[in-house]
Structure formats: structure tokens, C-alpha cells
Design a protein around this motif. Sequence first.
Motif, PDB file in Angstrom:
ATOM      1  N   MET A   1      38.445  28.591  34.257  1.00 57.08           N
ATOM      2  CA  MET A   1      38.652  29.234  35.547  1.00 57.08           C
ATOM      3  C   MET A   1      40.101  29.093  36.012  1.00 57.08           C
ATOM      4  O   MET A   1      40.694  30.043  36.551  1.00 57.08           O
ATOM      5  CB  MET A   1      37.705  28.637  36.588  1.00 57.08           C
ATOM      6  CG  MET A   1      36.259  29.053  36.424  1.00 57.08           C
ATOM      7  SD  MET A   1      35.975  30.822  36.704  1.00 57.08           S
ATOM      8  CE  MET A   1      35.795  30.869  38.489  1.00 57.08           C
TER       9      MET A   1
ATOM     10  N   LEU B   1      42.437  31.442  33.977  1.00 59.04           N
ATOM     11  CA  LEU B   1      42.344  32.831  34.419  1.00 59.04           C
ATOM     12  C   LEU B   1      43.021  33.037  35.769  1.00 59.04           C
ATOM     13  O   LEU B   1      43.743  34.021  35.968  1.00 59.04           O
ATOM     14  CB  LEU B   1      40.871  33.252  34.491  1.00 59.04           C
ATOM     15  CG  LEU B   1      40.153  33.425  33.146  1.00 59.04           C
ATOM     16  CD1 LEU B   1      38.660  33.572  33.353  1.00 59.04           C
ATOM     17  CD2 LEU B   1      40.710  34.627  32.378  1.00 59.04           C
ATOM     18  N   SER B   2      42.795  32.126  36.698  1.00 55.02           N
ATOM     19  CA  SER B   2      43.409  32.270  38.027  1.00 55.02           C
ATOM     20  C   SER B   2      44.923  32.106  37.944  1.00 55.02           C
ATOM     21  O   SER B   2      45.671  32.752  38.698  1.00 55.02           O
ATOM     22  CB  SER B   2      42.811  31.262  39.011  1.00 55.02           C
ATOM     23  OG  SER B   2      43.032  29.934  38.597  1.00 55.02           O
TER      24      SER B   2
ATOM     25  N   TYR C   1      46.205  35.412  36.720  1.00 52.77           N
ATOM     26  CA  TYR C   1      46.057  36.411  37.791  1.00 52.77           C
ATOM     27  C   TYR C   1      47.146  36.251  38.836  1.00 52.77           C
ATOM     28  O   TYR C   1      47.642  37.237  39.400  1.00 52.77           O
ATOM     29  CB  TYR C   1      44.678  36.259  38.426  1.00 52.77           C
ATOM     30  CG  TYR C   1      44.259  37.413  39.302  1.00 52.77           C
ATOM     31  CD1 TYR C   1      44.128  38.697  38.777  1.00 52.77           C
ATOM     32  CD2 TYR C   1      43.945  37.214  40.646  1.00 52.77           C
ATOM     33  CE1 TYR C   1      43.713  39.746  39.576  1.00 52.77           C
ATOM     34  CE2 TYR C   1      43.537  38.262  41.446  1.00 52.77           C
ATOM     35  CZ  TYR C   1      43.418  39.538  40.902  1.00 52.77           C
ATOM     36  OH  TYR C   1      43.015  40.579  41.691  1.00 52.77           O
TER      37      TYR C   1
ATOM     38  N   ALA D   1      35.106  25.675  40.245  1.00 56.43           N
ATOM     39  CA  ALA D   1      34.742  27.059  39.925  1.00 56.43           C
ATOM     40  C   ALA D   1      34.699  27.920  41.181  1.00 56.43           C
ATOM     41  O   ALA D   1      35.164  29.068  41.178  1.00 56.43           O
ATOM     42  CB  ALA D   1      33.389  27.091  39.208  1.00 56.43           C
TER      43      ALA D   1
ATOM     44  N   MET E   1      37.260  30.872  41.909  1.00 56.83           N
ATOM     45  CA  MET E   1      36.669  32.190  42.150  1.00 56.83           C
ATOM     46  C   MET E   1      37.278  32.831  43.397  1.00 56.83           C
ATOM     47  O   MET E   1      37.558  34.033  43.434  1.00 56.83           O
ATOM     48  CB  MET E   1      35.159  32.027  42.306  1.00 56.83           C
ATOM     49  CG  MET E   1      34.370  33.305  42.228  1.00 56.83           C
ATOM     50  SD  MET E   1      32.626  32.888  42.448  1.00 56.83           S
ATOM     51  CE  MET E   1      31.871  34.331  41.737  1.00 56.83           C
TER      52      MET E   1
ATOM     53  N   PHE F   1      40.566  34.881  43.282  1.00 62.71           N
ATOM     54  CA  PHE F   1      40.543  36.272  42.838  1.00 62.71           C
ATOM     55  C   PHE F   1      40.150  37.235  43.963  1.00 62.71           C
ATOM     56  O   PHE F   1      40.102  38.447  43.739  1.00 62.71           O
ATOM     57  CB  PHE F   1      39.556  36.444  41.675  1.00 62.71           C
ATOM     58  CG  PHE F   1      39.971  35.745  40.422  1.00 62.71           C
ATOM     59  CD1 PHE F   1      40.808  36.359  39.515  1.00 62.71           C
ATOM     60  CD2 PHE F   1      39.532  34.464  40.143  1.00 62.71           C
ATOM     61  CE1 PHE F   1      41.196  35.716  38.350  1.00 62.71           C
ATOM     62  CE2 PHE F   1      39.916  33.805  38.981  1.00 62.71           C
ATOM     63  CZ  PHE F   1      40.750  34.436  38.085  1.00 62.71           C
TER      64      PHE F   1
ATOM     65  N   GLY G   1      36.597  38.300  42.274  1.00 61.58           N
ATOM     66  CA  GLY G   1      35.899  37.128  41.778  1.00 61.58           C
ATOM     67  C   GLY G   1      34.403  37.203  41.973  1.00 61.58           C
ATOM     68  O   GLY G   1      33.650  36.509  41.284  1.00 61.58           O
TER      69      GLY G   1
ATOM     70  N   THR H   1      33.353  41.187  36.005  1.00 61.82           N
ATOM     71  CA  THR H   1      34.552  40.419  35.672  1.00 61.82           C
ATOM     72  C   THR H   1      34.218  39.207  34.823  1.00 61.82           C
ATOM     73  O   THR H   1      35.104  38.607  34.200  1.00 61.82           O
ATOM     74  CB  THR H   1      35.270  39.930  36.942  1.00 61.82           C
ATOM     75  OG1 THR H   1      34.417  39.000  37.634  1.00 61.82           O
ATOM     76  CG2 THR H   1      35.640  41.086  37.862  1.00 61.82           C
TER      77      THR H   1
ATOM     78  N   LEU I   1      33.403  36.348  35.968  1.00 58.19           N
ATOM     79  CA  LEU I   1      33.663  35.123  36.722  1.00 58.19           C
ATOM     80  C   LEU I   1      32.389  34.520  37.333  1.00 58.19           C
ATOM     81  O   LEU I   1      32.211  33.299  37.292  1.00 58.19           O
ATOM     82  CB  LEU I   1      34.705  35.400  37.802  1.00 58.19           C
ATOM     83  CG  LEU I   1      36.088  35.795  37.252  1.00 58.19           C
ATOM     84  CD1 LEU I   1      36.976  36.315  38.370  1.00 58.19           C
ATOM     85  CD2 LEU I   1      36.747  34.629  36.547  1.00 58.19           C
TER      86      LEU I   1
END
Length: 636
Positions: free
Chosen positions: A379, A382-383, A386, A463, A467, A470, A474, A479, A481
Motif C-alpha cells: 500500500m 503504491l501511494s 501516486y 491500509a 487508501m 488515493f 482508493g 483499482t 486497493l
Amino acid sequence: MFACRLPWWRSSVTCKSWQSGHFVPWGSCQMLTVKGVNTTVGQEQQAGMKEKQMLEDSEMHLTRRDAEALFQEQPKTGNPYLEDTLLQSYLKTHLPLKVLEEMHQNLERFGKRLLNEIQPLGWECELNPPVFRQFDAWGRRVDHIHTCLAWRRMKEISAEEGLIAEAYERRYTHWSRLYQAVKLYLFSSSSGGFSCPLAMTDGAAKVIESLGIPGSLKNAFDRLTSRDPEMFWTSGQWMTERRGGSDVANGTETVARKQPDGSYRLYGFKWFTSAADSDMALTLARIADAEGQCTQGSRGLSLFFLRVRDEQGKLNNIQVQRLKDKLGTRQMATAELWLQGARAELISAEGRGVAAIANMLNITRIHNVIGAVAAMRRMISLSRDYACKRVAFGKLLKNHPLHVQTMARMEVQVRGAFLLLMDIVRLLGLTETNLASEQEQLLLRLLIPVAKLYTGKQASAVAIEAMESFGGQGYMEDTGLPVILRDALVLSIWEGTTNVLSLDVLRSLAKSQGQVMAVFLSTVKKKLELASGIKELSPAAQRAQEAIGSLQQFMTNMGIGRALSMELAARDFSYSLARIYTGRATREPQSRGMGWVGRDLKAHPVPPCHGRDTSHCPRLLQPQCPAWPWALPGIQ
């Protein structure tokens, strides 16, 4: 002439007039003249169909144009091993050079396979959950659990990569267990839930090995630890029954009846059996005497091995009641099973089932920690990506100090959890190769429940926080997620809830008569002494020392020798142990000097975290989080 008719809910959509070539509202397009068209019914229908197609094409063009205006760039990650600087630094710090070179090469290759093959398969497992077919077309009961091709491919890959075998081949001696844990850590968040059957498979192999691999179980052990996809087995762990929960001593009703040939037949209802498509299982049952009576409590429980199906694929006198409709881990078949005379083999001493299966519980709890750390890392990765792509309020998220500070706090959480995990698997490797001292064995006994209860809660909190980074995206299912969040929520429940594990921590203290606590404090203090000699770490080490002093004072006031008197404080006490130990771990050299955000994401000066983040679990004693420069070394 013909009327243009569409449902009322389409009335606000625009359409294209054939004659003008311009878009007009549907309300203005009540009658259209089609030149050169006769008024026969067939020709009217053809003209209507042609116009309808043109109108739909126009609508699609508008829809596509509108979607493009709301487009957000998808976060992507590369080779998960090469991008994990903390993992690489840890291995470089601890492993012998020759072992490091081999592992690095293999892990880089494995990371490519994860990116190109395993991650797509994992998503396919999510989209195609298992399906239960109880009867065939002719009314015969078949109880077939159908899993998708991707799920079955995951099993083959697990064998090929030696995800269980690595720990038992011991080609790297005591480092083999750590190497296996690293591969599982990289695999977990891409596995489509297959890491769960692997946990139980590893646990079953550990139990059989601890029994000396009896001749009757050698075939099972060889299959559980095989690298051959055609030979590889997975195992289930059938403990939870209709009363549910972790109280197996009072909740197990399954009865074992001895047969003339020395085997047993099992009768009972298993309420929660994960990975119900596995090849074998270990399960607890009570042996009935000649009068049909069973000893109650934990002293009446014995451990049994059974095959789920025979060579022809027929179930071993087992009926599948239904599949569980779960919040998460939907990729894996979890079922309710009736045992109606299932043939089984007694593998523990009679009445010693709980002691025999303890090794399995320790292994599955460590796997739980692996899954928690892997979910947090996924997580955050990915964040982080992003934040380098998403523009909000005129600039990228990476240029918003508050956003970066939030991500930094999550990073501190996952670093501490990762280093705690690595310490545990290192100690496990030493124990399995008879290289661990008595103090190291005691420390391992304490750290397993501490790590499991703490990281399970951490995973859910991180998490959710990630989340949120996003925004609305999110919350969107496609997605992927929400899947990570749902699957993370089971980690604080499976293999013992937070309260159950907290009481287990107290039992470890009481059983060792306080020795385990002495080892814990000694270990932490030695590490902090080393950190105190480093200028940038000295203030943080001092705060950790103060937290240890508070912990010792608390233990003195409560009376550590009377563990029951501490029950109400068990949860907070366990959190304190976890926070102090992870604080010690993150002050070690391998936790420093790596810029977690990558070259393109740099933080602005921000206030330090004062350790009062309420997004995580409550605690009794918590050393203050370090100031910003320590928390994120390498960020300018």
C-alpha cells in the motif's frame, strides 16, 4: 417520418440529427425527416436502426471525451525486490557475502516473475473466486469446489519457487528460514490469497518434522516440501468447530473411533476450514474409549493426519456443507465440513494434540506477520508512486508537506514491523538448526505472539491510511486497493485475536518465571547502548530508555509473578513490548540511510511526529517517535 423514442432516463442525453449534422437535446428531437425513404415498414425499420447506431456512436464519443477529462494516472510499481531498499540493506548488513550474492540474484529474478506473471494471476484469482457445486446434473452428490486456473497455477509456482522447500532444504543453514520469509514477503501481496494455504502447509511440514518424520508421514512431508508441481501438496488446519473461536480445549467436539487396523475414523463438524481444496489436513479430535466416552478439556485432544481425497479424487467420507461468504480473502475456499467417518492417522501421543500442533501455530502466526508487513509495504509503495503523479491544489502530492508527513509516519510503522519480522525469522532459523542459545529461544517464544498481535492491527490501520491517500480512487473496487484492505482485516483475527495473543504473552512470562522478560530487556538495552554512541540516534535512544524504565516500574507495581493480576493490562502491556522492541530495531544501522520515497519524492521541512498518532491502537507505554531527520534519513 418516424418518431425517435428512448426511455425517459435518456432524455437529457444529446443526440445527432442526420440533417443538420449538429448535436441537439433529446427534447428537441421528437420528429425527424429522412429524405428519400419510402414509408414501408421494413425500410422504416432499417432507417431507424441506422440512425440508432449513429446516435449510440455519438453518445459513446461524448462519454469517452468526458471520461478523459477525469482521468488519473494509475500508480505502478516495478520489481518489488529492487524497489525495497530497506530489505536490500537488511540483507547486505546481515548475510555472509557468498549467501548474499546468491540470494540477491535469485530475488531479483523472482521480483521480475512477480511483476510479469504472478501479479496478473493474483488479480485473476480475485475476479474468479471458488465456486461450490454440491450435486451434478443427475442428482448425485459430488461436493466439488471449483477453483480457477490462476489459483491452480499459483500452487505450481509455489512449488517451482520452493516457497516451502527453502526452509527445509536448509541450503543456507540457519539463513534458509530468513530467505524463505523474504520470498514469502515479496509473494504475499501478489499471491491472490495463496499465501494462506502456504502458511498451513509450512505449519504442517513443521509439525511432521518435529515428530521426527515417521515413516507413515514421510510421503506427506516430501510432498509438502517438494519443488515438483506435480508432486506438491498443500495442507489445511482444521481446528475451529461450531462453538468457534480460539478455545479449542472446550470447543472441539469431533470424535475419533479406533479401527481394527489401527487407523481411526473421525466424526464431527468443522465449522471453519480454510483452503478447503487442500490435499491433506491436520486436525484435532477426542478419542472415544470402548464405552464411547471422551476426555474433555485439552487433555482429551489428540492430533490426526488425514488425506482429503483418495487417488481417484473422491472425498474421504467428508461432506462439504457450504463455502463461507467472507469479507476478504475471497480468493480462497473456506468451507464448513462434516466428517462422517473420515479415515485418519493418529500422529501425536494420545491427549497431547495441543502440544503437538503448537509448532504449526507458531509457523502460521509468523506467516500472519509476513502477510501484515507485505500488505503495508504494498500500500505504501503504491501511494508513494501516486504522490509523484497526482496533482492537487496546483502541485503534485509529493510537494505537499502534510501529505509527505502522513506517508512518513506510515513508513516508520512498516519499517519497525519489517525489522521485527526479520528478527523473528532469524531466531527461528537459529532454533531449527540447533544454533540458538536458551536466551534466543526464550526471546522467540515471546516475540511471536507480540509481533502477530501488533502487526495485525498495524496492517489494518496503515491500509486505511494509505487508501485515504488515493482519495475517491482508493474506494473503487477495480483499482484493487479495497482488496488489500479487506484481506488485511483478517490478520488480527486469524490464528488468535489481539486479546487471545495478549494473554499468550502473559503465559510466556509466567511459564518462564520471568526469564523471558529479563532476556527481552537485556536484548533491547544492548542495542540501545550501541545506538547511544551515534550522535543522530542518541536522543531517540534516550527516549526509548525512558520507556523501558516506565515499563519496569509498571511490572514492579503489578507484580510480574502474578500474571493473572495483569490480565486487564495484557493488551496494553503487549503493545508496549512491541513498540519498544520495534523502536530498538529501527535504531539499528540497516534502518538508516535509505530514502524510502525514491529519488523523485523529497520532503519539505515538517514538524516532528510526537508519537501521538491516534490512527493506531491504544498503548500503555510508548516511546516518542523520533524527530523528522531520524524518521526519514536520506530525505532532504
